[in-house]
Design a protein around this motif. Structure first.
Motif, PDB file in Angstrom:
ATOM      1  N   MET A  85       0.836  -1.204   0.000  1.00 59.78           N
ATOM      2  CA  MET A  85       0.000   0.000   0.000  1.00 59.78           C
ATOM      3  C   MET A  85       0.875   1.260   0.000  1.00 59.78           C
ATOM      4  N   ALA A  86       1.978   1.233   0.739  1.00 60.15           N
ATOM      5  CA  ALA A  86       2.899   2.371   0.762  1.00 60.15           C
ATOM      6  C   ALA A  86       3.521   2.583  -0.618  1.00 60.15           C
ATOM      7  N   TRP A 123       1.035   4.138  -2.944  1.00 56.82           N
ATOM      8  CA  TRP A 123       0.798   5.522  -2.566  1.00 56.82           C
ATOM      9  C   TRP A 123       1.973   6.422  -2.929  1.00 56.82           C
ATOM     10  N   LEU A 124       3.212   5.981  -2.661  1.00 57.97           N
ATOM     11  CA  LEU A 124       4.380   6.851  -2.794  1.00 57.97           C
ATOM     12  C   LEU A 124       5.072   6.798  -4.153  1.00 57.97           C
ATOM     13  N   ILE A 165       1.163  13.068  -5.282  1.00 57.29           N
ATOM     14  CA  ILE A 165       0.439  12.060  -4.507  1.00 57.29           C
ATOM     15  C   ILE A 165      -0.607  12.755  -3.641  1.00 57.29           C
ATOM     16  N   TRP A 209      -4.124  11.500  -0.956  1.00 57.05           N
ATOM     17  CA  TRP A 209      -4.420  10.550   0.110  1.00 57.05           C
ATOM     18  C   TRP A 209      -4.257   9.135  -0.417  1.00 57.05           C
ATOM     19  N   PRO A 210      -3.855   8.209   0.445  1.00 54.96           N
ATOM     20  CA  PRO A 210      -3.714   6.811   0.000  1.00 54.96           C
ATOM     21  C   PRO A 210      -5.047   6.256  -0.488  1.00 54.96           C
ATOM     22  N   GLU A 211      -4.949   5.401  -1.485  1.00 52.28           N
ATOM     23  CA  GLU A 211      -6.140   4.719  -2.002  1.00 52.28           C
ATOM     24  C   GLU A 211      -6.647   3.737  -0.956  1.00 52.28           C
TER      25      GLU A 211
END
Length: 122
Positions: free
Chosen positions: A54-55, A58-59, A81, A83-85
């Protein structure tokens, strides 16, 4: 299948650079997750693999954007980038139900490599 993918709009040297960057990121992420998981129980290793994936999802756009800033003049310095999905997006990547792009499919493969490496006994 990947006819409209932006990868194919790049020249051969820029494609090679992108492939090298992607390989370095993949190996670095898998190695980091492998080392971090060395002495943990299976369920925790799998959770860490999921968090690591997930990181990455996101990054990594920011890392790739910096590469594009190197090869294309005039791109502004900015954060790309947000907010994380959510988990739904992660599941779509892992089941290859997301966009039919090299990026999405490569991310799905990376996710499975992280899970397989996390599940191997040390």
């Amino acid at each position: 299948m990947y006819d409209g993918d932006s990868f194919f709009t790049l020249t051969a040297p820029k494609q090679a650079g992108l492939l090298v960057l992607s390989a370095l990121l993949m190996f670095g992420w898998v190695y980091g997750c492998w080392r971090f998981n060395a002495e943990r129980k299976l369920i925790l290793r799998l959770f860490i693999a999921l968090a690591s994936f997930m990181a990455f999802v996101w990054l990594s756009p920011q890392i790739y954007y910096q590469y594009y800033r190197l090869i294309f003049e005039g791109l502004p310095a900015q954060f790309v980038i947000g907010w994380p999905e959510g988990l739904g997006h992660i599941v779509r990547l892992l089941t290859f139900q997301s966009d039919a792009t090299l990026s999405a499919h490569s991310q799905g493969i990376l996710g499975w490599v992280l899970f397989v490496s996390a599940s191997l006994r040390r």
